[in-house]
Write a protein that holds these residues in place. Sequence first.
Motif, PDB file in Angstrom:
ATOM      1  N   ALA A 190      23.126  41.615 -20.273  1.00  0.00           N
ATOM      2  CA  ALA A 190      23.778  42.859 -20.680  1.00  0.00           C
ATOM      3  C   ALA A 190      23.204  44.010 -19.856  1.00  0.00           C
ATOM      4  N   ALA A 191      21.919  43.882 -19.501  1.00  0.00           N
ATOM      5  CA  ALA A 191      21.263  44.936 -18.712  1.00  0.00           C
ATOM      6  C   ALA A 191      21.918  45.078 -17.340  1.00  0.00           C
ATOM      7  N   VAL A 192      22.378  43.976 -16.787  1.00  0.00           N
ATOM      8  CA  VAL A 192      23.031  44.031 -15.475  1.00  0.00           C
ATOM      9  C   VAL A 192      24.359  44.769 -15.593  1.00  0.00           C
ATOM     10  N   ASP A 193      25.143  44.404 -16.594  1.00  0.00           N
ATOM     11  CA  ASP A 193      26.418  45.114 -16.809  1.00  0.00           C
ATOM     12  C   ASP A 193      26.183  46.602 -17.033  1.00  0.00           C
ATOM     13  N   GLN A 194      25.035  46.944 -17.584  1.00  0.00           N
ATOM     14  CA  GLN A 194      24.759  48.347 -17.875  1.00  0.00           C
ATOM     15  C   GLN A 194      23.994  49.036 -16.756  1.00  0.00           C
ATOM     16  N   GLY A 195      23.788  48.328 -15.622  1.00  0.00           N
ATOM     17  CA  GLY A 195      23.293  48.997 -14.428  1.00  0.00           C
ATOM     18  C   GLY A 195      21.934  48.588 -13.914  1.00  0.00           C
ATOM     19  N   GLN A 196      21.239  47.659 -14.600  1.00  0.00           N
ATOM     20  CA  GLN A 196      19.887  47.306 -14.160  1.00  0.00           C
ATOM     21  C   GLN A 196      19.965  46.166 -13.138  1.00  0.00           C
ATOM     22  N   VAL A 197      20.363  46.554 -11.941  1.00  0.00           N
ATOM     23  CA  VAL A 197      20.571  45.589 -10.859  1.00  0.00           C
ATOM     24  C   VAL A 197      20.418  46.319  -9.529  1.00  0.00           C
ATOM     25  N   GLY A 198      19.873  45.612  -8.546  1.00  0.00           N
ATOM     26  CA  GLY A 198      19.770  46.164  -7.196  1.00  0.00           C
ATOM     27  C   GLY A 198      19.813  45.024  -6.206  1.00  0.00           C
ATOM     28  N   LEU A 199      19.756  45.365  -4.918  1.00  0.00           N
ATOM     29  CA  LEU A 199      19.793  44.332  -3.884  1.00  0.00           C
ATOM     30  C   LEU A 199      18.580  44.452  -2.980  1.00  0.00           C
ATOM     31  N   LEU A 200      18.024  43.303  -2.639  1.00  0.00           N
ATOM     32  CA  LEU A 200      17.048  43.228  -1.570  1.00  0.00           C
ATOM     33  C   LEU A 200      17.775  42.627  -0.369  1.00  0.00           C
ATOM     34  N   LYS A 201      17.898  43.412   0.675  1.00  0.00           N
ATOM     35  CA  LYS A 201      18.603  42.959   1.878  1.00  0.00           C
ATOM     36  C   LYS A 201      17.578  42.397   2.847  1.00  0.00           C
ATOM     37  N   VAL A 202      17.641  41.106   3.056  1.00  0.00           N
ATOM     38  CA  VAL A 202      16.679  40.447   3.946  1.00  0.00           C
ATOM     39  C   VAL A 202      17.354  40.202   5.289  1.00  0.00           C
ATOM     40  N   GLY A 203      16.812  40.811   6.319  1.00  0.00           N
ATOM     41  CA  GLY A 203      17.392  40.655   7.655  1.00  0.00           C
ATOM     42  C   GLY A 203      18.568  41.591   7.849  1.00  0.00           C
ATOM     43  N   ASP A 204      19.214  41.414   8.983  1.00  0.00           N
ATOM     44  CA  ASP A 204      20.298  42.304   9.363  1.00  0.00           C
ATOM     45  C   ASP A 204      21.614  41.674   8.934  1.00  0.00           C
ATOM     46  N   VAL A 205      21.947  41.854   7.677  1.00  0.00           N
ATOM     47  CA  VAL A 205      23.185  41.248   7.167  1.00  0.00           C
ATOM     48  C   VAL A 205      24.142  42.357   6.752  1.00  0.00           C
ATOM     49  N   LYS A 206      25.399  42.025   6.796  1.00  0.00           N
ATOM     50  CA  LYS A 206      26.430  43.019   6.458  1.00  0.00           C
ATOM     51  C   LYS A 206      26.964  42.765   5.050  1.00  0.00           C
ATOM     52  N   GLY A 207      27.691  43.747   4.577  1.00  0.00           N
ATOM     53  CA  GLY A 207      28.420  43.586   3.326  1.00  0.00           C
ATOM     54  C   GLY A 207      27.569  43.908   2.121  1.00  0.00           C
ATOM     55  N   THR A 208      28.131  43.634   0.982  1.00  0.00           N
ATOM     56  CA  THR A 208      27.417  43.884  -0.261  1.00  0.00           C
ATOM     57  C   THR A 208      27.675  42.707  -1.170  1.00  0.00           C
ATOM     58  N   MET A 209      27.027  42.706  -2.283  1.00  0.00           N
ATOM     59  CA  MET A 209      27.216  41.594  -3.213  1.00  0.00           C
ATOM     60  C   MET A 209      27.086  42.137  -4.613  1.00  0.00           C
ATOM     61  N   SER A 210      27.985  41.714  -5.428  1.00  0.00           N
ATOM     62  CA  SER A 210      27.881  42.105  -6.828  1.00  0.00           C
ATOM     63  C   SER A 210      27.362  40.919  -7.606  1.00  0.00           C
ATOM     64  N   HIS A 211      26.667  41.239  -8.637  1.00  0.00           N
ATOM     65  CA  HIS A 211      26.178  40.136  -9.451  1.00  0.00           C
ATOM     66  C   HIS A 211      26.162  40.521 -10.914  1.00  0.00           C
TER      67      HIS A 211
END
Length: 409
Positions: free
Chosen positions: A388-409
Motif C-alpha cells: 500500500a505504501a508503494v501505491d501511496q508514493g513510497q517508491v524510487g529507482l536506483l539506476k545502475v549504469g547508463d540505461v534509458k527509460g523508466t519503470m513503474s512498480h
Amino acid sequence: MPTLSPPRTRSNGANPDHPRTPTYSAGGIPHDESDSHALSAIVATILGVLVAILAVFAASMWFDAHNAKSAAERAAAGVTSGGNQSTADMPGMSGSGTAGSMTSYAGAAPSNADALATAHEPFPAAMPAVPAGPIADVKLVLKDVTVEIAPGVKYAAWAWAGGAPGPVIHVRQGQMVKITLTNDGAIPHSVDFHAARVAPDKAFRDVMPGESVSYTFRAKDAGVFMYHCGTKPVLMHIANGMYGAIVVEPRAGVLPKADKNYVLVASEWYLNSDGLKSPAQFDMTKAHARTPDWMTFNGYSGQYVKHPLTAKPGELVRFWVVDAGPSIDTDFHIVGTVLNTAYPFADMNPAHALNNVQTVSVPAGGGGVFDVKIDKPGLYPFVSHAFAAVDQGQVGLLKVGDVKGTMSH
Ligand SMILES: [Cu+2]
C-alpha cells in the motif's frame, strides 16, 4: 510518478445482507417410539438453556461494544479539543480538519502531474560530507511552510526552513555535535535527537516562537538516527513534517567503503483535503487510524522515480534509511536484487549484520542501513514492500549504469 493506483474510491467491504437459514429444525427425531415425547422434552429443555446462555452472551457483548464505542468517542473528542490546548487555534490545523471524514485523497493529481513531477527538484538524497573539525555545528530552523508532497499536492507543513524532511546531518562517530534550534514557527517546538544521550527535559525542551535552544552531545553511537520535534501532540508535529535524519559514520575501517551513500527518510501524510487547490492540513482522525493519504521517501511521492538515484555497475551503494513514521514501519526492499548486507535497526556492528536478505523492516522512529552491489545495468525500484505504501508514493529507482527509460512498480 510511480504508477499510482489511487484508492480514491475505497471499498469498505460491506456485506450483502444475506438472511440466514436456520441451522437446526425439529426434524430428525423419531416419532413412533414410546419415549419420543420424553426425548423431545429433554432436547427442548437443552435448547432452551442454550438460547438463554446465548442471550446473556449477546447482551454482555453489546455492553462491551457500547462501552468501547463510548470510550472511542470520548478519546476522539479529547483529541479534537486538544485537552487544554485547542488544536483548532494552531496554524496548519483548522477545526474542520479534525472532523475526520476518512475520505482518502490518495493518488489525487492534477492533469499536468507528469510535467510537475519532472519539474520537481528532488530532495538531495546523496549524503553530505562530514563537517571538518572536532565539533559539528548544526543550525536548524523550524518554520511553517507550504510544501508539495506529490505533484500538485500542497500541504501546510510545520517543518524546516528548507521543507520536510529537515537537512541530512552527517557526523563522525565520537564527534561532538552542537545543535542550535531556532523556532521561526508560530507555536512552541523542540528537537529530539535519537543519536543523543542527554537529559531530554533540558535539551529537548520547548522553544518559544522567535527563540533558540542550544545543546551539545557526543555522537558515541554509530548508525542513522531520527531527529524530530517532540512537542505535544508529538504525532501531529511529526506528521506535519518536523523530522529528519542524522548519520553517525562508524569509525574508519569498520565498514567497507561505499561508492555511493544515499539517505532516505520514510514518512506518511494525513490530509484533510486533496491539497490541489489550497494546501491540505493535518487530519488527526486519519493519523489515529493510521490511514495515510500519501507515503513518501524524503517528503515527496515517487520523486526518485522521475529523478532516479544512480550508481555504476559493481559499485557498493549504501542506503541509510530512517523511518520517521509517525506510525507506520517501512519494509525496505530493492526489486531485482538482494540486500548484500543489512544492518537492522542501524546497529553498525558488522558481527550483527545480516547477509543476503530480501526485505528488512525499519521501525517508525528507527533506522536501517543497507548495502547493495549490483552488476547488471538496469532500473531497480526501492520500495517499502508493504505495498500500500508503494501505491501511496513510497517508491524510487536506483539506476545502475547508463540505461534509458523508466519503470513503474
Ligand atoms: Cu513541533
